[in-house]
Design an enzyme around this catalytic site. Structure first.
Site, short mmCIF file in Angstrom:
data_model
loop_
_atom_site.label_atom_id
_atom_site.label_comp_id
_atom_site.label_asym_id
_atom_site.label_seq_id
_atom_site.Cartn_x
_atom_site.Cartn_y
_atom_site.Cartn_z
N LYS A 86 -5.35 10.75 2.43
CA LYS A 86 -4.41 11.46 1.55
C LYS A 86 -5.12 11.79 0.24
O LYS A 86 -5.74 10.92 -0.38
CB LYS A 86 -3.18 10.59 1.27
CG LYS A 86 -2.23 10.51 2.46
CD LYS A 86 -1.08 9.58 2.18
CE LYS A 86 -0.11 10.14 1.17
NZ LYS A 86 0.96 9.14 0.88
C1 E4P Z 1 4.19 9.82 0.49
O1 E4P Z 1 3.27 10.56 0.77
C2 E4P Z 1 4.60 9.63 -0.90
O2 E4P Z 1 3.55 8.98 -1.54
C3 E4P Z 1 5.86 8.81 -1.01
O3 E4P Z 1 6.76 9.17 0.00
C4 E4P Z 1 6.50 8.93 -2.36
O4 E4P Z 1 7.77 8.32 -2.32
P1 E4P Z 1 8.54 7.90 -3.63
O5 E4P Z 1 8.92 9.13 -4.37
O6 E4P Z 1 9.74 7.14 -3.13
O7 E4P Z 1 7.61 7.03 -4.42
#
Ligand code: E4P
Length: 224
Positions: A86
């Site tokens: 990522k």
């Molecule tokens: C996934 O790629 C994201 O990092 C994650 O879903 C963010 O979620 P949040 O907004 O609940 O922290």
């Protein structure tokens, strides 16, 4: 729909991997830090639970293209199997994505808040783009509408990049993403449970049990 679990909590991963049609696990630095333990031990344990065939998305901690590529190569080498690095959207991230594409390492471009970011990430070679639905909803940004626009644009341009909608706080957001043709979602264990829960389902099951027991007591079909 591809369902992915957004956590590094090993108990939650074990449970959801057993009971749901999970395609993998996503993490980010905040999720990893929440576990407050050795990084490699944790991600290797996640890999051991889900196996080589399911996707594991782990976010880079680097900020320059050169270092992102170096870290991605190390992650891929140690985590093996279906691995995606990522990378937050940005110039360095795009450069790294183009290089990683040539090396055959899958990229999930994350921290996406607009269709323009998503389209650029797709053109750079990202396998997934991750728009943050609830964080947009929090600022009246209409997260699911942004997901719908990204889905449409990727389709319009014939991109094979998939939308991995992220950051959910309720089942309705996931439902709307599914209605708009979003390819995949990453959700917490709580949201996964909400997606299959309904009080009328509970009432229906209780009714079946009550009617059966009134006639057959504790006997089951296996006892006939
Ligand atoms: C996934 O790629 C994201 O990092 C994650 O879903 C963010 O979620 P949040 O907004 O609940 O922290």
């Amino acid at each position: 729909m591809i369902y992915i679990l957004d956590t590094a909590d090993l108990a939650a991963i074990r449970h959801c991997n057993e009971f749901y049609p999970l395609a993998g696990v996503t993490t980010n630095p905040s999720i990893i830090a929440r576990e407050n333990t050795d990084f490699w031990t944790l991600v290797e344990q996640i890999r051991a639970i889900i196996g080589e065939d399911k996707m594991l998305h782990v976010q880079t901690t680097q900020t320059t293209a050169e270092k992102i590529v170096e870290e991605a190569k190390l992650l891929k080498e140690r985590l093996t199997g279906e691995f995606y690095v990522k990378i937050p959207i940005g110039e360095e991230g795009l450069k790294a994505t183009m290089e990683l594409k040539k090396l055959g390492i899958g990229v999930t471009m994350t921290a996406i808040f607009t269709p323009t970011q998503a389209l650029m990430a797709a053109m750079a070679g990202a396998s997934f783009v991750a728009p943050y639905v609830n964080r947009l909803d929090n600022i009246i940004g209409d997260g699911t509408r942004v997901v719908a626009e990204i889905v449409n644009q990727l389709e319009m341009y014939g991109s094979d990049c998939k939308v991995l909608a992220a950051s959910f706080k309720n089942a309705e957001q996931v439902h709307l993403c599914a209605s708009y043709g979003c390819h995949s979602v990453t959700v917490t264990a709580d949201i996964l449970k909400l997606l299959i829960s309904h009080p009328m389902t509970d009432a229906a099951i209780a009714g079946f049990e009550k009617d059966w027991k009134a006639v057959y007591a504790d006997k089951t079909i296996l006892d006939f």
